[in-house]
Scaffold this active site. Structure first.
Site, PDB file in Angstrom:
ATOM      1  N   PHE A  66    -138.753  34.394  21.812  1.00  0.00           N
ATOM      2  CA  PHE A  66    -139.610  35.578  21.721  1.00  0.00           C
ATOM      3  C   PHE A  66    -138.937  36.648  20.848  1.00  0.00           C
ATOM      4  O   PHE A  66    -137.772  36.969  21.045  1.00  0.00           O
ATOM      5  CB  PHE A  66    -139.869  36.131  23.130  1.00  0.00           C
ATOM      6  CG  PHE A  66    -140.678  37.409  23.100  1.00  0.00           C
ATOM      7  CD1 PHE A  66    -141.980  37.424  22.623  1.00  0.00           C
ATOM      8  CD2 PHE A  66    -140.117  38.614  23.529  1.00  0.00           C
ATOM      9  CE1 PHE A  66    -142.715  38.597  22.577  1.00  0.00           C
ATOM     10  CE2 PHE A  66    -140.844  39.790  23.495  1.00  0.00           C
ATOM     11  CZ  PHE A  66    -142.147  39.775  23.025  1.00  0.00           C
ATOM     12  N   GLN A  67    -139.653  37.136  19.880  1.00  0.00           N
ATOM     13  CA  GLN A  67    -139.177  38.157  18.933  1.00  0.00           C
ATOM     14  C   GLN A  67    -137.926  37.718  18.189  1.00  0.00           C
ATOM     15  O   GLN A  67    -137.049  38.530  17.893  1.00  0.00           O
ATOM     16  CB  GLN A  67    -138.978  39.507  19.634  1.00  0.00           C
ATOM     17  CG  GLN A  67    -140.317  40.075  20.104  1.00  0.00           C
ATOM     18  CD  GLN A  67    -140.273  41.538  20.466  1.00  0.00           C
ATOM     19  OE1 GLN A  67    -139.264  42.027  20.968  1.00  0.00           O
ATOM     20  NE2 GLN A  67    -141.369  42.231  20.236  1.00  0.00           N
TER      21      GLN A  67
ATOM     22  N   MET B 247    -151.843  58.216  -9.404  1.00  0.00           N
ATOM     23  CA  MET B 247    -151.070  57.545 -10.456  1.00  0.00           C
ATOM     24  C   MET B 247    -151.766  56.258 -10.895  1.00  0.00           C
ATOM     25  O   MET B 247    -151.797  55.929 -12.081  1.00  0.00           O
ATOM     26  CB  MET B 247    -149.649  57.258  -9.950  1.00  0.00           C
ATOM     27  CG  MET B 247    -148.707  56.748 -11.006  1.00  0.00           C
ATOM     28  SD  MET B 247    -148.562  57.875 -12.397  1.00  0.00           S
ATOM     29  CE  MET B 247    -147.098  58.796 -11.981  1.00  0.00           C
TER      30      MET B 247
ATOM     31  N   LYS C 150    -128.257  39.724  22.003  1.00  0.00           N
ATOM     32  CA  LYS C 150    -128.256  40.498  23.244  1.00  0.00           C
ATOM     33  C   LYS C 150    -127.078  40.117  24.155  1.00  0.00           C
ATOM     34  O   LYS C 150    -126.479  40.979  24.800  1.00  0.00           O
ATOM     35  CB  LYS C 150    -129.589  40.276  23.975  1.00  0.00           C
ATOM     36  CG  LYS C 150    -129.849  41.316  25.047  1.00  0.00           C
ATOM     37  CD  LYS C 150    -131.278  41.243  25.536  1.00  0.00           C
ATOM     38  CE  LYS C 150    -131.530  42.257  26.645  1.00  0.00           C
ATOM     39  NZ  LYS C 150    -132.912  42.196  27.138  1.00  0.00           N
TER      40      LYS C 150
ATOM     41  N   GLU D  90    -140.394  51.633  12.710  1.00  0.00           N
ATOM     42  CA  GLU D  90    -139.037  51.352  12.234  1.00  0.00           C
ATOM     43  C   GLU D  90    -138.867  51.666  10.753  1.00  0.00           C
ATOM     44  O   GLU D  90    -137.766  52.000  10.299  1.00  0.00           O
ATOM     45  CB  GLU D  90    -138.660  49.892  12.514  1.00  0.00           C
ATOM     46  CG  GLU D  90    -138.433  49.570  13.991  1.00  0.00           C
ATOM     47  CD  GLU D  90    -139.717  49.210  14.739  1.00  0.00           C
ATOM     48  OE1 GLU D  90    -140.822  49.349  14.160  1.00  0.00           O
ATOM     49  OE2 GLU D  90    -139.608  48.781  15.914  1.00  0.00           O
TER      50      GLU D  90
HETATM   51  C1  LIG Z   1    -143.836  56.612 -10.234  1.00  0.00           C
HETATM   52  C2  LIG Z   1    -142.408  56.631 -10.731  1.00  0.00           C
HETATM   53  C3  LIG Z   1    -142.123  57.105 -11.991  1.00  0.00           C
HETATM   54  C4  LIG Z   1    -140.807  57.209 -12.436  1.00  0.00           C
HETATM   55  N1  LIG Z   1    -140.555  57.801 -13.633  1.00  0.00           N
HETATM   56  C5  LIG Z   1    -139.281  58.121 -13.948  1.00  0.00           C
HETATM   57  C6  LIG Z   1    -138.990  58.942 -15.083  1.00  0.00           C
HETATM   58  O1  LIG Z   1    -139.876  59.380 -15.819  1.00  0.00           O
HETATM   59  N2  LIG Z   1    -137.698  59.242 -15.326  1.00  0.00           N
HETATM   60  C7  LIG Z   1    -136.677  58.794 -14.513  1.00  0.00           C
HETATM   61  O2  LIG Z   1    -135.531  59.167 -14.745  1.00  0.00           O
HETATM   62  N3  LIG Z   1    -136.934  57.995 -13.479  1.00  0.00           N
HETATM   63  C8  LIG Z   1    -138.199  57.674 -13.154  1.00  0.00           C
HETATM   64  N4  LIG Z   1    -138.439  56.928 -12.035  1.00  0.00           N
HETATM   65  C9  LIG Z   1    -137.288  56.413 -11.249  1.00  0.00           C
HETATM   66  C10 LIG Z   1    -136.765  55.096 -11.837  1.00  0.00           C
HETATM   67  O3  LIG Z   1    -137.592  54.048 -11.416  1.00  0.00           O
HETATM   68  C11 LIG Z   1    -135.296  54.834 -11.384  1.00  0.00           C
HETATM   69  O4  LIG Z   1    -135.206  54.885  -9.989  1.00  0.00           O
HETATM   70  C12 LIG Z   1    -134.313  55.854 -11.929  1.00  0.00           C
HETATM   71  O5  LIG Z   1    -134.551  56.130 -13.285  1.00  0.00           O
HETATM   72  C13 LIG Z   1    -132.895  55.319 -11.765  1.00  0.00           C
HETATM   73  O6  LIG Z   1    -132.006  56.379 -11.799  1.00  0.00           O
HETATM   74  P1  LIG Z   1    -130.480  56.183 -12.197  1.00  0.00           P
HETATM   75  O7  LIG Z   1    -130.354  55.467 -13.501  1.00  0.00           O
HETATM   76  O8  LIG Z   1    -129.852  57.512 -12.078  1.00  0.00           O
HETATM   77  O9  LIG Z   1    -129.907  55.138 -11.168  1.00  0.00           O
HETATM   78  P2  LIG Z   1    -129.616  55.063  -9.614  1.00  0.00           P
HETATM   79  O10 LIG Z   1    -130.589  54.112  -9.036  1.00  0.00           O
HETATM   80  O11 LIG Z   1    -129.427  56.370  -8.959  1.00  0.00           O
HETATM   81  O12 LIG Z   1    -128.245  54.287  -9.718  1.00  0.00           O
HETATM   82  C14 LIG Z   1    -127.026  54.937  -9.857  1.00  0.00           C
HETATM   83  C15 LIG Z   1    -126.094  54.217 -10.823  1.00  0.00           C
HETATM   84  O13 LIG Z   1    -124.831  54.859 -10.691  1.00  0.00           O
HETATM   85  C16 LIG Z   1    -123.850  53.943 -10.234  1.00  0.00           C
HETATM   86  N5  LIG Z   1    -123.006  54.632  -9.263  1.00  0.00           N
HETATM   87  C17 LIG Z   1    -123.242  54.838  -7.947  1.00  0.00           C
HETATM   88  N6  LIG Z   1    -122.229  55.537  -7.404  1.00  0.00           N
HETATM   89  C18 LIG Z   1    -121.357  55.785  -8.392  1.00  0.00           C
HETATM   90  C19 LIG Z   1    -120.109  56.470  -8.465  1.00  0.00           C
HETATM   91  N7  LIG Z   1    -119.565  57.052  -7.395  1.00  0.00           N
HETATM   92  N8  LIG Z   1    -119.475  56.524  -9.642  1.00  0.00           N
HETATM   93  C20 LIG Z   1    -119.996  55.893 -10.749  1.00  0.00           C
HETATM   94  N9  LIG Z   1    -121.176  55.258 -10.749  1.00  0.00           N
HETATM   95  C21 LIG Z   1    -121.835  55.202  -9.588  1.00  0.00           C
HETATM   96  C22 LIG Z   1    -124.599  52.770  -9.640  1.00  0.00           C
HETATM   97  O14 LIG Z   1    -123.817  51.591  -9.736  1.00  0.00           O
HETATM   98  C23 LIG Z   1    -125.874  52.749 -10.477  1.00  0.00           C
HETATM   99  O15 LIG Z   1    -125.700  51.998 -11.660  1.00  0.00           O
HETATM  100  C24 LIG Z   1    -139.751  56.767 -11.600  1.00  0.00           C
HETATM  101  C25 LIG Z   1    -140.040  56.243 -10.348  1.00  0.00           C
HETATM  102  C26 LIG Z   1    -141.345  56.196  -9.898  1.00  0.00           C
HETATM  103  C27 LIG Z   1    -141.600  55.682  -8.522  1.00  0.00           C
HETATM  104  C1  LIG Z   2    -146.101  51.011  -0.700  1.00  0.00           C
HETATM  105  C2  LIG Z   2    -146.697  51.150  -2.058  1.00  0.00           C
HETATM  106  N1  LIG Z   2    -147.900  50.587  -2.343  1.00  0.00           N
HETATM  107  C3  LIG Z   2    -148.454  50.752  -3.564  1.00  0.00           C
HETATM  108  C4  LIG Z   2    -147.816  51.467  -4.538  1.00  0.00           C
HETATM  109  C5  LIG Z   2    -148.443  51.638  -5.926  1.00  0.00           C
HETATM  110  N2  LIG Z   2    -148.752  53.066  -6.174  1.00  0.00           N
HETATM  111  C6  LIG Z   2    -147.947  53.877  -6.883  1.00  0.00           C
HETATM  112  S1  LIG Z   2    -148.490  55.453  -6.964  1.00  0.00           S
HETATM  113  C7  LIG Z   2    -149.870  55.077  -6.057  1.00  0.00           C
HETATM  114  C8  LIG Z   2    -150.887  56.127  -5.707  1.00  0.00           C
HETATM  115  C9  LIG Z   2    -150.304  57.237  -4.912  1.00  0.00           C
HETATM  116  O1  LIG Z   2    -151.342  58.087  -4.496  1.00  0.00           O
HETATM  117  P1  LIG Z   2    -151.017  59.465  -3.794  1.00  0.00           P
HETATM  118  O2  LIG Z   2    -149.984  59.304  -2.762  1.00  0.00           O
HETATM  119  O3  LIG Z   2    -152.291  60.091  -3.352  1.00  0.00           O
HETATM  120  O4  LIG Z   2    -150.352  60.310  -4.955  1.00  0.00           O
HETATM  121  P2  LIG Z   2    -150.933  60.850  -6.359  1.00  0.00           P
HETATM  122  O5  LIG Z   2    -150.554  59.829  -7.384  1.00  0.00           O
HETATM  123  O6  LIG Z   2    -152.405  61.010  -6.217  1.00  0.00           O
HETATM  124  O7  LIG Z   2    -150.221  62.140  -6.569  1.00  0.00           O
HETATM  125  C10 LIG Z   2    -149.879  53.713  -5.715  1.00  0.00           C
HETATM  126  C11 LIG Z   2    -150.949  53.046  -4.946  1.00  0.00           C
HETATM  127  C12 LIG Z   2    -146.550  52.017  -4.200  1.00  0.00           C
HETATM  128  N3  LIG Z   2    -145.823  52.712  -5.079  1.00  0.00           N
HETATM  129  N4  LIG Z   2    -146.039  51.884  -2.954  1.00  0.00           N
END
Ligand SMILES: Cc1cc2nc3c(=O)[nH]c(=O)nc-3n(C[C@H](O)[C@H](O)[C@H](O)COP(=O)(O)OP(=O)(O)OC[C@H]3O[C@@H](n4cnc5c(N)ncnc54)[C@H](O)[C@@H]3O)c2cc1C
Ligand SMILES: Cc1ncc(C[n+]2csc(CCOP(=O)(O)OP(=O)(O)O)c2C)c(N)n1
Length: 583
Positions: free
Chosen positions: A114-115, A481, A164, A52
C-alpha cells in the site's frame, strides 16, 4: 558524540544539528514515526501545506530567500510523486533543498505494498543525489551528507527515502563530519585562466558581463565582489532572469535582463560585444537564441562551479571552473595588482553605443486611461513598494516576464521565480516559504490567474499560519503567454488558451478567511495597492488587466539577438533590420 535513539528521533535530531528551523510537510502512514517526534519538540517549526508540491516549492522559496537549504517532509507513494515537480524545478534552478520521504517497511519493498512507489527510481533523474536508507545506523550520517551535497558545489535538490521500520528501529546517532564527505567540489579557479581573463578585460573594446543565478548561489559576498569589479572596470552588466538583484537595478552600468524577453540594449550588447564574461550563468536557450548567430565576434569566458556546464552549449575561450565568489576575489586582486587598466576611450564609445540602443525605450507601451495595462500595474507596484523590505515571487507566463522587466531588484535573494522548468503553480507556495523565512517582510507573489489556480489550495496554509502574503494576480482571463504565441506564431488560432469559468477571487479569499481586493480602473489602482500592502494578513488582489496585451521585447525561438520583436518601439519605426537604431 554517539547516542542510541530511534530512526525517527535521529531524523529530527539531525535536522536540528543542521540548524533547520522550518520544515514544510504533509503527513501520511509512512512518516508517522517522524511526525510523532516532531510533535514532541519545539525547536523545529512544521508548516502543514495543502499539497506536497506546495511543500517543495515553499522549501525552494525559503531556500532562495534565506540562503539556507529548504526542507520538505512527505509520505510514501502519492506524497513522493507529488513532490516530483518541485524536485525537478529545484534541479533546473540549482536550489538547495532536502526532501525526506517515507517508504513502506524494508521487508515489503517490491511487494506492491500500500502506497509503495519506487521513489529513488522515480526521483533519480530529478535530484542531484538520492538515498534509500535501509539501516537505522546510517540514517544520521546520510542526513548530514544530504545537506552537504545539496549546498556544496552547484546546489540542488536531494532526497532521502526512509522505510517505516528504519524509523521505528533503534540505532546509533552520528554527528555531522563534513570533512568526511567524498564530495568536495573545486572552489578556487585556475589562476592562469583568471589571469588570461583579466588580460582580456584590459584589451577589450566592447566587453559585457553576462551574470546569472550562480552569483546568487555563491552568496551575498559574491554579489558584493561583483559590484566592486563592475565599478572598478566600468563594464556594462546584464543578468539572466535567475541572477536579478546580483547587481543593483539602479546601478549605472546596469543593462537590464537579457534573453528572449530581455531588454533591447542588453541583447544588442551581447550580440555586438568583443568580450563576453559569463559569471555563473549557463547559456540557456532563452539567452542564446539561434546558436550559430549567438554573439558571433566575441571572446567568451565562463566562470561556473559545475565543470559539466562549461562547453555544454557554447564553446568558450576562457573556461574557469570555480565558485563565483572565489574567482571574483582573485580577479579583483589581480586587477588591482596590475594597475587597473581598461581601454577607457573604447569603453566610453561602447557606452555611447549602448545609450543609443537604450534610447529605443524597448519597454514602452501604449498607456490607457480606461483599462489597466499589466505593465502599468507593475510600474505602480514598483513605485509604491520600492525601498520597502520586499521579496517577490512569481508564477509563470507573461506576468513573470513583465515583473522581471518592470520591477527593480537592488539586492540578491529578493526575487524567486521558476526559470528552468517554468512551473506554473510555483509562485504562491514559494511566497509561503519566503514569508516563513522573513516574517516581517512584504512578500508579493506576482501571478497570472491560470498559474495561481494551480496551487491555490495553499491559501489554507497562508491563513492557518497568519502569513500576510500578497497574491497580486494580473488577471487577463487568458493563458496569456500561450495566447501570445498563438497570436504571433500560430495564425491567431486561440486553441484552449482561455478559461470560461474563473472564480470570484474576492469571494474565494473570503471563503478562506483572507482579504480579497478587486481593481479594474487605472484611477483606483494606487489606492487598491496601498490597501493590499497595509492589510495585516494574506490578500488576493484581483487586478483585471487588458486581455490581449503582448509581452515585448521578444526574440522568437530559434532567432538571433538582433532579430528581436520590439512591439511598440518597432511600430514607431525606430529600428532598422539588423538592429541598427534610427533615432
Ligand atoms: C516564460 C519564461 C521565459 C523566460 N525568458 C527568459 C529571458 O528572457 N531571459 C532570461 O534570462 N531567462 C528567461 N527565462 C529563464 C530561463 O529559462 C533560464 O532559467 C535562465 O535563463 C537560466 O539562468 P542562468 O543561466 O542564470 O542559470 P541558472 O539556472 O541559475 O544556473 C546557474 C549556473 O551557475 C552555476 N553555479 C551555481 N552555483 C555557482 C557558484 N557558487 N559559483 C559558480 N557557478 C555556480 C551553475 O552550475 C549553473 O551553470 C525564462 C523562463 C520562463 C519560464
Ligand atoms: C505546469 C505548467 N503547465 C503548462 C505550462 C505552459 N504555460 C506557460 S505560460 C502559460 C500560461 C500562463 O497563464 P497565466 O498564469 O494566466 O499567466 P499570463 O501568461 O496570462 O500572465 C502556460 C499554460 C507551464 N509553464 N507550466
Amino acid at each position: 558524540m554517539s547516542r542510541e535513539m530511534t530512526g525517527a528521533k535521529m531524523i529530527v535530531q539531525a535536522l536540528k544539528d543542521q540548524g533547520v528551523d522550518t520544515v514544510f510537510g504533509y503527513p501520511g502512514g509512512a512518516v508517522l514515526p517522524i511526525y510523532d517526534e516532531i510533535f514532541q519538540q519545539n525547536d523545529i517549526r512544521h508548516v502543514l501545506v495543502r499539497h506536497e508540491q506546495g511543500a517543495v516549492h515553499a522549501a525552494e522559496g525559503y531556500a532562495r530567500s534565506t540562503g539556507k537549504p529548504g526542507v520538505a517532509l512527505v509520505t510514501s507513494g502519492p506524497g513522493a510523486t507529488n513532490a516530483v515537480t518541485g524536485l525537478t524545478d529545484a534541479l533546473l534552478d540549482s536550489i538547495p533543498i532536502v526532501v525526506l520521504t517515507g517508504q513502506v517497511p524494508t521487508f515489503m519493498i517490491g511487494s506492491d505494498a500500500f502506497q509503495e512507489a519506487d521513489t529513488v527510481g522515480i526521483t533519480r533523474p530529478c535530484t542531484k543525489h538520492n538515498w534509500l536508507v535501509k539501516e537505522t545506523d546510517q540514517l544520521a550520517a546520510t542526513v548530514h551528507e544530504a545537506f552537504h551535497v545539496a549546498t556544496s558545489g552547484r546546489p540542488g535538490p536531494v532526497l532521502i527515502d526512509i522505510p517505516k521500520d528504519v524509523q521505528f528501529a533503534t540505532g546509533t546517532y552520528q554527528t555531522a563530519k563534513p570533512s568526511a564527505s567524498h564530495y568536495q567540489p573545486q572552489l578556487k579557479g585556475d589562476i592562469e585562466e583568471i589571469t588570461e581573463l583579466v588580460a582580456a578585460i584590459e584589451k577589450a573594446e566592447r566587453p559585457v558581463f553576462y551574470t546569472g543565478g550562480g552569483v546568487i548561489n555563491s552568496g551575498p559576498a559574491a554579489a558584493q565582489l561583483l559590484r566592486e569589479l563592475v565599478d572598478a572596470t566600468g563594464i556594462p552588466i546584464t543578468s539572466t532572469l535567475m541572477g536579478l538583484g546580483s547587481y543593483p537595478a539602479s546601478g549605472k552600468n546596469w543593462l537590464g535582463m537579457l534573453g528572449m524577453h530581455g531588454l533591447y540594449e542588453a541583447n544588442m550588447a551581447m550580440h555586438g560585444c568583443d568580450l563576453m564574461i559569463n559569471i555563473g550563468a549557463r547559456f540557456d536557450d532563452r539567452i542564446t537564441g539561434r546558436l550559430d548567430a549567438f554573439s558571433p565576434n566575441s571572446i567568451k569566458a565562463h566562470v561556473d562551479i559545475d565543470p559539466s556546464s562549461i562547453n555544454k552549449v557554447i564553446r568558450v575561450d576562457i573556461p574557469i571552473v570555480g565558485d563565483v565568489g572565489h574567482v571574483l576575489e582573485d580577479m579583483l586582486t589581480l586587477w588591482k595588482s596590475r594597475g587597473r587598466k581598461v581601454n577607457r576611450e573604447a569603453i566610453a564609445k561602447w557606452h555611447a553605443q549602448i545609450d543609443e540602443w537604450r534610447a529605443v525605450n524597448c519597454l514602452s507601451y501604449t498607456p490607457s486611461e480606461t483599462v489597466i495595462k499589466p505593465q502599468y500595474a507593475l510600474q505602480r507596484l514598483e513605485e509604491l513598494t520600492k525601498g520597502m523590505d520586499r521579496y517577490v515571487t512569481t508564477e509563470v507566463g507573461q506576468h513573470q516576464m513583465w515583473a522581471a522587466q518592470y520591477l527593480g531588484f537592488e539586492d540578491p535573494n529578493r526575487w524567486m521565480t521558476s526559470g528552468g522548468l517554468g512551473t506554473m503553480g510555483y509562485g504562491f507556495p514559494a511566497s509561503v516559504g519566503v514569508q516563513m523565512g522573513h516574517p516581517d517582510a512584504l512578500v508579493i507573489n506576482v501571478a497570472g490567474e491560470a498559474s495561481w489556480l494551480m496551487n491555490m489550495q495553499e491559501m489554507g496554509t497562508a491563513v492557518q499560519y497568519r502569513l500576510p502574503v500578497k497574491q497580486f494576480i494580473l488577471n487577463n482571463e487568458r493563458l496569456g503567454m500561450v495566447r501570445q504565441w498563438q497570436e504571433l506564431l500560430h495564425g491567431e488560432r486561440y486553441s484552449h488558451s482561455w478559461s470560461e469559468a474563473l472564480p470570484d477571487f474576492v469571494k474565494l479569499a473570503e471563503a478562506f478567511g483572507a482579504k480579497g481586493i478587486i481593481c479594474s480602473d487605472p484611477k483606483d489602482l494606487d489606492d487598491a495597492i496601498m490597501e493590499m500592502i497595509k492589510y495585516d494578513g494574506p490578500v488576493i488582489f484581483d487586478c483585471l488587466v487588458e486581455k490581449h496585451e503582448n509581452c515585448f521585447p521578444m526574440i522568437p525561438s530559434g532567432k538571433a539577438h538582433n532579430e528581436m520583436l520590439l512591439g511598440e518601439a518597432e511600430t514607431q519605426g525606430v529600428i532598422q533590420e539588423g538592429g541598427a537604431v534610427l533615432v
